[in-house]
Design a protein around this motif. Structure first.
Motif, PDB file in Angstrom:
ATOM      1  N   CYS A  32      48.996  46.660  39.724  1.00 31.01           N
ATOM      2  CA  CYS A  32      47.978  46.077  40.604  1.00 31.01           C
ATOM      3  C   CYS A  32      48.167  46.525  42.049  1.00 31.01           C
ATOM      4  O   CYS A  32      47.454  46.055  42.940  1.00 31.01           O
ATOM      5  CB  CYS A  32      48.047  44.551  40.543  1.00 31.01           C
ATOM      6  SG  CYS A  32      47.739  43.874  38.902  1.00 31.01           S
ATOM      7  N   LYS A  33      49.123  47.420  42.274  1.00 30.75           N
ATOM      8  CA  LYS A  33      49.398  47.888  43.633  1.00 30.75           C
ATOM      9  C   LYS A  33      48.797  49.277  43.856  1.00 30.75           C
ATOM     10  O   LYS A  33      48.595  50.034  42.914  1.00 30.75           O
ATOM     11  CB  LYS A  33      50.909  47.931  43.876  1.00 30.75           C
ATOM     12  CG  LYS A  33      51.592  46.577  43.771  1.00 30.75           C
ATOM     13  CD  LYS A  33      53.103  46.709  43.961  1.00 30.75           C
ATOM     14  CE  LYS A  33      53.794  45.347  43.836  1.00 30.75           C
ATOM     15  NZ  LYS A  33      55.268  45.475  43.965  1.00 30.75           N
ATOM     16  N   TRP A  35      45.818  50.114  44.982  1.00 28.27           N
ATOM     17  CA  TRP A  35      44.378  50.294  44.804  1.00 28.27           C
ATOM     18  C   TRP A  35      43.711  50.495  46.166  1.00 28.27           C
ATOM     19  O   TRP A  35      44.271  50.186  47.211  1.00 28.27           O
ATOM     20  CB  TRP A  35      43.764  49.077  44.122  1.00 28.27           C
ATOM     21  CG  TRP A  35      44.256  48.846  42.716  1.00 28.27           C
ATOM     22  CD1 TRP A  35      45.128  49.623  42.008  1.00 28.27           C
ATOM     23  CD2 TRP A  35      43.887  47.769  41.864  1.00 28.27           C
ATOM     24  NE1 TRP A  35      45.332  49.095  40.758  1.00 28.27           N
ATOM     25  CE2 TRP A  35      44.593  47.950  40.639  1.00 28.27           C
ATOM     26  CE3 TRP A  35      43.063  46.664  41.989  1.00 28.27           C
ATOM     27  CZ2 TRP A  35      44.466  47.070  39.571  1.00 28.27           C
ATOM     28  CZ3 TRP A  35      42.941  45.786  40.924  1.00 28.27           C
ATOM     29  CH2 TRP A  35      43.636  45.994  39.731  1.00 28.27           C
ATOM     30  N   THR A  37      40.968  49.962  49.295  1.00 30.65           N
ATOM     31  CA  THR A  37      40.500  48.784  50.034  1.00 30.65           C
ATOM     32  C   THR A  37      39.249  48.190  49.397  1.00 30.65           C
ATOM     33  O   THR A  37      39.098  46.971  49.285  1.00 30.65           O
ATOM     34  CB  THR A  37      40.199  49.159  51.498  1.00 30.65           C
ATOM     35  OG1 THR A  37      41.381  49.725  52.088  1.00 30.65           O
ATOM     36  CG2 THR A  37      39.776  47.940  52.299  1.00 30.65           C
ATOM     37  N   SER A  39      38.382  48.221  46.288  1.00 30.09           N
ATOM     38  CA  SER A  39      38.743  47.529  45.049  1.00 30.09           C
ATOM     39  C   SER A  39      39.278  46.131  45.341  1.00 30.09           C
ATOM     40  O   SER A  39      38.870  45.148  44.701  1.00 30.09           O
ATOM     41  CB  SER A  39      39.795  48.334  44.281  1.00 30.09           C
ATOM     42  OG  SER A  39      39.275  49.562  43.839  1.00 30.09           O
ATOM     43  N   TYR A  40      40.187  46.018  46.293  1.00 31.04           N
ATOM     44  CA  TYR A  40      40.731  44.705  46.647  1.00 31.04           C
ATOM     45  C   TYR A  40      39.648  43.800  47.240  1.00 31.04           C
ATOM     46  O   TYR A  40      39.640  42.585  47.002  1.00 31.04           O
ATOM     47  CB  TYR A  40      41.883  44.856  47.638  1.00 31.04           C
ATOM     48  CG  TYR A  40      43.145  45.428  47.038  1.00 31.04           C
ATOM     49  CD1 TYR A  40      43.760  44.812  45.940  1.00 31.04           C
ATOM     50  CD2 TYR A  40      43.729  46.575  47.555  1.00 31.04           C
ATOM     51  CE1 TYR A  40      44.922  45.336  45.386  1.00 31.04           C
ATOM     52  CE2 TYR A  40      44.897  47.112  47.007  1.00 31.04           C
ATOM     53  CZ  TYR A  40      45.483  46.483  45.919  1.00 31.04           C
ATOM     54  OH  TYR A  40      46.626  47.011  45.371  1.00 31.04           O
ATOM     55  N   LEU A  43      37.578  42.456  44.379  1.00 31.38           N
ATOM     56  CA  LEU A  43      38.361  41.469  43.634  1.00 31.38           C
ATOM     57  C   LEU A  43      38.377  40.133  44.374  1.00 31.38           C
ATOM     58  O   LEU A  43      38.181  39.069  43.771  1.00 31.38           O
ATOM     59  CB  LEU A  43      39.788  41.994  43.448  1.00 31.38           C
ATOM     60  CG  LEU A  43      40.621  41.406  42.300  1.00 31.38           C
ATOM     61  CD1 LEU A  43      39.985  41.724  40.951  1.00 31.38           C
ATOM     62  CD2 LEU A  43      42.041  41.960  42.359  1.00 31.38           C
ATOM     63  N   THR A  44      38.592  40.189  45.677  1.00 32.66           N
ATOM     64  CA  THR A  44      38.639  38.973  46.494  1.00 32.66           C
ATOM     65  C   THR A  44      37.270  38.316  46.584  1.00 32.66           C
ATOM     66  O   THR A  44      37.142  37.088  46.448  1.00 32.66           O
ATOM     67  CB  THR A  44      39.141  39.305  47.914  1.00 32.66           C
ATOM     68  OG1 THR A  44      40.424  39.939  47.823  1.00 32.66           O
ATOM     69  CG2 THR A  44      39.267  38.046  48.754  1.00 32.66           C
TER      70      THR A  44
END
Length: 253
Positions: A32-33, A35, A37, A39-40, A43-44
């Motif tokens: 999960c590390k 990725w 910006t 993508s995060y 997700l958020t």
């Protein structure tokens, strides 16, 4: 077309070591590390929307709301994991498929429920056993309009059969529900054949799935959870279309 499936099934005990090995959970976490910006951010953003949906619906249907909340978050994690070639996609996809299938059965969207079971059996489990499932994929594009015609005929035939089968059930939204399953099967066939044009199908499928779960919610059988998650899928598809590293910018992506 089916070489990866054959290889995993013929060497199942070997591939099982990919799961039952020392440090497996640490490895999963590390997937999960790194990725991007975008993508995060997706997700958020999805998580915030899922919390809103959970708060809005939990008093009316607590069990369905919690299951949809888990499925909505993990399905987005799965899709983003696929975009980032991350091994987390297998577990995220498998658990989300179980949750969405359960939500589908509870809401009466039976075709969608079976679609998720298909993903679980023919995609997610193989991704868990073979974390390098998506490595070295060489995408191809259609060579002529004849290929478009073949897949359109396949889609039409699949939809007709699926509609007939599920019209004999109590599915209250059989038109959209059967349409989504037919599109999913067509998209999966394009994916198996590594055709870039699959993205058209997945993007259109996202739109119709949003329509299905919107209708489901308006008829009192669902909530915003899966509307939100499939809207995120649509945004992810748009990124794949238009970003400089997107699906149509390189035949190797």
């Amino acid at each position: 077309m089916f070489d990866r499936y054959k290889d995993v099934l013929m060497h199942l005990s070997e591939y099982s070591h990919n799961v039952f090995r020392k440090g497996y959970f640490s490895w999963l976490l590390n997937q999960c590390k790194g990725w991007g910006t975008f993508s995060y951010a997706l997700l958020t953003f999805n998580f915030v929307l899922q919390v809103i949906s959970l708060v809005q619906s939990i008093s009316q249907a607590p069990l369905q709301s919690i299951i949809a909340f888990i499925g909505g978050n993990l399905s987005v994690a799965c899709v983003i994991g696929i975009s980032n070639r991350s091994g987390i996609q297998g577990w995220a996809g498998a658990i989300s498929a179980i949750c969405i299938a359960t939500t589908g059965f509870m809401a009466g969207n039976f075709a969608t429920a079976w679609e998720q079971i298909g993903y679980l059996l023919f995609l997610d489990l193989f991704c868990i056993l073979d974390p390098k499932w998506n490595n070295d994929i060489q995408a191809e594009k259609f060579e002529s309009w004849v290929e478009w015609l073949k897949y359109l005929i396949f889609f039409g035939a699949a939809w007709a059969v699926i509609y007939f089968i599920f019209s004999m059930t109590s599915d209250p939204r059989v038109f959209l529900d059967s349409l989504n399953l037919a599109m999913a099967i067509t998209g999966s066939l394009l994916e198996l054949n590594r055709k870039r044009e699959q993205y058209y199908v997945w993007t259109i499928s996202s739109v119709f799935t949003i329509a299905l779960w919107t209708q489901t919610m308006l008829q009192g059988d669902g909530n915003f959870a899966l509307i939100f998650s499939y809207s995120i899928f649509f945004l992810n598809d748009m990124y794949a279309f238009f970003s400089k590293h997107g699906w149509f910018k390189s035949t190797n992506e």
